[in-house]
Design an enzyme around this catalytic site. Structure first.
Site, PDB file in Angstrom:
ATOM      1  N   LYS C  80      -5.026  -1.316  -3.979  1.00 12.34           N
ATOM      2  CA  LYS C  80      -5.198  -2.265  -5.056  1.00 12.34           C
ATOM      3  C   LYS C  80      -6.576  -2.805  -5.153  1.00 12.34           C
ATOM      4  CE  LYS C  80      -2.773  -6.483  -6.759  1.00 12.34           C
ATOM      5  NZ  LYS C  80      -1.859  -7.625  -6.297  1.00 12.34           N
ATOM      6  N   SER C 155       1.969  -8.286  -9.366  1.00 12.48           N
ATOM      7  CA  SER C 155       0.627  -7.783  -9.894  1.00 12.48           C
ATOM      8  C   SER C 155       0.220  -6.476  -9.419  1.00 12.48           C
ATOM      9  CB  SER C 155      -0.308  -8.847  -9.711  1.00 12.48           C
ATOM     10  OG  SER C 155      -0.726  -8.863  -8.281  1.00 12.48           O
ATOM     11  N   SER C 179       4.081  -9.950  -5.640  1.00 14.42           N
ATOM     12  CA  SER C 179       3.073  -9.010  -6.306  1.00 14.42           C
ATOM     13  C   SER C 179       3.408  -7.495  -5.760  1.00 14.42           C
ATOM     14  CB  SER C 179       1.660  -9.403  -6.371  1.00 14.42           C
ATOM     15  OG  SER C 179       1.378 -10.426  -7.127  1.00 14.42           O
TER      16      SER C 179
END
Lengths: 508, 99, 487
Positions: C80, C155, C179
């Site tokens: 990420k 996310s 997330s």
């Protein structure tokens, strides 16, 4: 500027003292050097102290211990556990745009609280006789907290208005700071000065901070008069100016009051060049620091009594403790003891000397009356080789010298003026005082005939002396003095005195 | 809080710039979220003190902390050398705005 | 074209270690797959292919020399874009950091590298992790691999979608309020949020640092275990990490069933979910009844306040964490000359996205004098209460079961204009973040329209092993592997 504030002004002064823990190896939250001085700009930085994204603060254990020592020195309570808070404000010298600090509004987060400083026990006020005063206040210490120093912003040009940009150096960012906050318990600017000197002395004793480094100890002041609003003075760059800034502020506030203008609660800056205080920022801009607990640092359990007793066992003796030992155990006069204790270096020199000869009173006499006098003289004379206490402390020779001198005098094998002479020579040449004494002994006039001639001459010149000597033994000493003068001190005082007695008694 | 003026003031304190055409929408959305937050007004369980912070930070012993030694964090190996190039610099200083 | 990209990591690792496949061969298959797929999914922000090939050759050399290699040998791991990888851009999907290159490796990255995993690239996300759809990215939205017109969840949308679309077998996400688990649910992959303090956050760019943890995403629990072991454990670079007792492992069915797991079912939450999710999850729970478990309905109190408390704390921390982005030391190219510092800060910080700006504003508002008690302090009390409730439940149960998300994936753009609606969808996932407890989302089936949904297990602190055990059982019972054929 010579305003002598009197009590009816209800002058109240409080202090916030910031002290860098310069004697640590590393910064508060990373392993960059705590000694940021003498680096190229931004050389002493890493992701943590530059606040690079993703970096986390890694708390320095010894910084907590150093801060706790300061707390013990000011008789603060130390809680079971401490924690850290974020003080949020924007400023270009703050790498994260918040400062990690401690904050006591929601819990007891700070390393120390509810401390005391008692002037009665301080080691310095004896120096300044005008300040000896029985109703000296006790200063309450509100709290002592551990926090990080920001970086430094400078301008290229002196005049800030012509600069289009600033130059920022983050080498200082993250250096451990201890903030000592007092209640507004000072009622006299000179007490503030004494207190600050004592703080510096304490820092030196416990070895957490070198106050001689520029910017290592800073002080903010708050002043109120007649229970009016409190005015804070920041940016006071030297301790010498603290007293001046307070006096200026008193005058300023008094003038306002005189003209029926209310004193505003505000922050003012000390203008070093003009020696006045100037308003720092308008009231609307007073910051809201939005404190909240720092999630990146756990609460730290200190370990209670065990932590404190361990610290005490490794902590250097405090000046007040030394003073007490010197006067009560050693029987040194309060005045002399204070002179010693007032400077850790001198006091340490004294301790070192005692290792060679355990006679505290005589050793302290030698340090105070002979050595310090010499130091003072050398300060005054430009042309001679400067002797400094640092130099004297650097080898065991000088403490040993002092010890030997004290012993020679104590054991009465030498008179004081002779001893001074030996001391001088030894100090100059580095020769062993015992050797010098021996050499001087050889030159000593031990020819009794020569001395007897002198005594007889004096007795003839001043016939009344023989008469007086019968009732007053001090006459012998007087004659001894004359002979010593005549022989430039070379006569052996013991022998001479004996001869004087004999000669005068037989002649009568 | 939630009028356009409030939002502008808050922007100033947070050092944020929001373009004029976005202020109205921001104010509306901020108001919506504060509506969600006001749910907590109904939380009136008796025994708490809003002057304390009862957060969930863990507790660690002081002995678990980093010793005050150099290179304890950033091991001195060539691969890990800190190589940081600031946005704007001059003679090693980082250039900042006027203060 | 090689179908190797369909294989799970644990199979590949063994083949590379045995010399049946070289790391270089495998990585080139993966690179091809990414090049083919990601134009549709948009999960990558930065690709690290050159370094990855170089690294795979080094690993092959090690194997040829007979040297021991790590538990992730030759496996490309996607990261990420809020986790620092030295030398790579670290944008957090923000224009504020569009040119920022990390100067150091996050601790989890160091560990992956030392276990011979390969950093294949940086993955798309909502800006700074603030969102639950992965639409709030200047690099464009991440698309759901099961339907490209739908959101991937967020996310960590890039992390879930890249794994789901068979581009990479394993990725790392971060989970502040769901997330990792939300996109895992939307993309039909496994996502685990570890116990707070069990994985180092060093190098993770903070959004809400009292709640977030880095965690793994994979298509099978057999791949979750090695990556979880790799990233977990105390770290001297993160003071909030703690020592873990032991390594996680895949147990045999017999071993798992030998201890009688006590399972609490949060029925109320299941029933308030969309009908297809409710039915699907109830069906799965029925299957559990054939195992010798104690299954029991249970409930949580004060849930009404959880979303508000979560967002108050998250925004408060965000407002402070994002203060450091002032564009003086690093950021995007700009020059402070001629500016007063206040106007420079405001101008620089105008490049935050709208959602981020609102969270900063709200966060500093709830922390400001006069409102601290009303919002922040109260939210912390609610948080402690919720934690207490969970602790009570964990005296009775080993694991709690609930849906991951109350809804199926929705269309891109559909909910973006109403933040509060989106926030309310987070109720099931934020519980694990408010309390710090570990939680896993595993695929639980598909809707009639073919949209996946996840089931969530929450366990007591440091009880990840129980989540893994249950996931192993589930995977044996319901294998959706064939579904990936359609991707």
């Amino acid at each position: 500027m010579n305003t002598k504030p009197v009590n009816e002004d209800l002058l109240k002064i409080g202090l916030e003292i910031h002290c860098q823990l310069t004697n640590l190896n590393t910064k508060l939250f990373c392993d960059c050097l705590c000694n940021y001085r003498n680096h190229l700009p931004n050389e002493n930085t890493c992701p943590i102290c530059l606040g690079l994204p993703g970096s986390l603060p890694l708390l320095n254990k010894r910084a907590i211990e150093f801060a706790a020592m300061i707390c013990l020195a000011f008789k603060c309570k130390i809680p079971e556990r401490i924690s850290f808070y974020r003080k949020n404000y924007f400023y270009p010298d703050l790498p994260k745009n918040f400062q990690i600090t401690q904050y006591n509004s929601y819990e007891t987060s700070s390393i120390g609280y509810n401390g005391l400083y008692d002037f009665a026990n301080d080691s310095s006020h004896g120096k300044d006789k005008s300040n000896i005063n029985n109703n000296k206040p006790t200063i309450r210490i509100t709290r002592i907290q551990l926090e990080e120093d920001p970086g430094k912003v400078t301008y290229e040009e002196d005049k800030s208005s012509v600069n289009n940009y600033t130059l920022i150096d983050y080498n200082r960012a993250g250096v451990p700071l201890v903030e000592i906050v007092t209640e507004p318990d000072f009622s006299n600017p000179s007490d503030v000065r004494i207190f600050l000197n004592e703080i510096i002395n304490i820092f030196e004793y416990i070895g957490v901070c070198d106050p001689t480094l520029e910017g290592s100890v800073r002080c903010d002041v708050n002043v109120s008069l007649r229970n009016g609003k409190k005015v804070e003075i920041k940016n006071i760059s030297s301790f010498k100016d603290v007293e001046k800034s307070i006096l200026y502020e008193i005058t300023r506030q008094k003038t306002l009051i005189m003209h029926d203008i209310a004193v505003q609660s505000e922050t003012r800056h000390w203008d070093e060049k003009r020696k006045i205080t100037i308003p720092a920022r308008s009231k609307e801009e007073e910051e809201d620091y939005k404190y909240f607990p720092e999630p990146d640092i756990p609460k730290i359990n200190l370990g209670g009594e065990l932590f404190i007793s361990r610290l005490k066992s490794i902590m250097h003796e405090l000046p007040a403790e030394r003073l007490n030992r010197y006067t009560n155990l050693f029987g040194i006069t309060d005045h002399s003891a204070r002179i010693l204790v007032n400077s850790k270096r001198i006091s340490d020199f004294f301790e070192e000397s005692l290792k060679f000869y355990q006679s505290p009173v005589e050793v302290s006499n030698w340090i105070i009356n002979e050595m310090l006098t010499k130091l003072n003289e050398s300060e005054k004379h430009e042309n001679i080789d400067k002797i400094s206490i640092e130099k004297l402390s650097s080898s065991s020779f000088y403490p040993k010298l002092i010890a030997t001198m004290a012993r020679l005098v104590d054991e009465k094998s030498i008179n004081r003026s002779k001893a001074r002479e030996i001391f001088d020579i030894s100090l100059r040449t580095g020769e062993d005082p015992l050797e010098i004494a021996k050499k001087l002994d050889i030159n000593k006039i031990s020819d009794t005939e020569q001395i007897i001639v002198l005594i007889k001459k004096i007795a003839e010149d001043q016939p009344h002396l023989s008469e007086q000597a019968k009732n007053n033994p001090n006459v012998y000493n007087f004659i001894l003095g004359l002979i010593m003068k005549e022989t430039k001190g070379k006569a052996d005082p013991k022998v001479t005195l004996e001869l004087i007695r004999e000669t005068l008694n037989t002649s009568s | 809080m939630s009028t356009e003026d409030d939002v502008k003031k808050l922007c100033d304190l947070s050092k944020l710039e929001i373009p004029d055409e976005m202020i109205m929408e921001t104010a509306k959305k901020v108001k919506d979220v504060l509506g969600l937050f006001s749910k907590l007004d109904e939380f009136t369980n008796s025994d708490f003190d809003l002057n304390t912070v009862n957060d969930l930070r863990i507790e660690k012993s002081i002995d678990s902390l980093r010793a005050d030694t150099l290179f304890s964090v950033h091991v001195d190996n060539k691969d890990n050398k800190f190589d940081f190039k600031p946005l704007n610099s001059k003679n090693g200083f980082i250039i900042g705005p006027r203060i | 074209m090689s179908q190797l990209f369909r294989e799970p990591a644990n199979v590949i690792i063994n083949r590379i270690k045995r010399g049946e496949l070289t790391a270089e061969e495998y990585i080139s298959v993966i690179i091809d797959r990414i090049n083919n797929m990601d134009t549709k999914i948009n999960s990558f922000i930065t690709k690290n292919f050159e370094n990855a090939i170089k690294r795979s050759r080094e690993i092959d050399k090690k194997i040829q020399k007979g040297e021991k290699t790590g538990v992730l040998t030759g496996i490309p791991v996607g990261i990420k874009d809020n986790i620092s990888v030295k030398g790579l851009k670290n944008t957090c999907a923000s224009r504020m950091l569009s040119n920022y290159i990390s100067t150091y490796d996050a601790t989890v990255i160091e560990h992956i590298k030392s276990e011979d995993g390969i950093i294949i690239g940086k993955l798309n996300m909502d800006e700074f992790g603030m969102g639950s759809t992965s639409e709030l990215s200047p690099y464009g939205p991440v698309r759901n691999p099961w339907n490209h017109e739908y959101v991937a969840g967020g996310s960590s949308g890039g992390s879930a979608a890249a794994v789901s679309s068979l581009q990479i077998p394993i990725s790392l996400g971060s989970d502040t309020g769901g997330s990792i688990r939300c996109p895992a649910s939307f993309c039909s992959v496994i996502g685990l949020k570890p116990t707070y303090g069990s994985v180092s956050r060093n190098g993770l760019i903070s959004y809400s640092n009292s709640m977030e943890q880095i965690g793994p995403i994979a298509r099978t629990i057999f791949d979750i275990v090695p990556i979880l072991n790799t990233i977990s454990g105390e770290d001297r670079m993160d003071n909030t990490t703690v020592v873990l007792k032991s390594q996680y492992r895949i147990k045999s069915l017999e071993e798992i069933l030998s201890s009688k797991l006590r399972i609490g079912i949060l029925s109320e939450l299941i029933e308030t979910s969309e009908a297809q999710i409710m039915n699907g999850i109830q069906e799965k729970i029925k299957v559990l009844e054939k195992f010798p478990f104690d299954l029991e309905d249970t409930r949580l109190g004060i849930l009404d306040f959880a979303v508000a408390a979560y967002y108050i704390i998250a925004m408060a921390e965000a407002s402070s964490n994002l203060s450091r982005f002032d564009n003086i030391r690093y950021g995007y190219y700009s020059n402070p000359e001629g500016y007063d510092w206040r106007s420079y800060f405001a101008k620089s910080r105008s490049l935050f996205g709208d959602e981020v700006k609102r969270r900063i504003l709200l966060g500093s508002y709830v922390l400001s004098a006069g409102y601290f008690g009303k919002y922040y302090a109260k939210a912390q009390i609610v948080r402690s209460r919720i934690r207490n409730e969970f602790e009570k439940l964990f005296m009775k149960y080993d694991v709690l079961i609930l849906p991951t998300m109350p809804v199926l994936p929705f269309k891109l753009g559909e909910r973006i204009s109403n933040p509060v609606d989106l926030y309310n969808l987070d109720l099931f996932t934020i519980l694990a973040n408010l309390t710090g407890f570990p939680a896993i989302s595993i695929p639980a089936g598909f809707s009639q329209e073919g949209f996946p949904f996840g089931i969530q297990f929450i366990a007591n602190a440091f009880d990840e092993q129980k989540l893994i055990d249950l996931a192993v059982l589930f995977e044996k019972e319901f294998d959706y592997k064939e579904r990936f054929e359609s991707i």
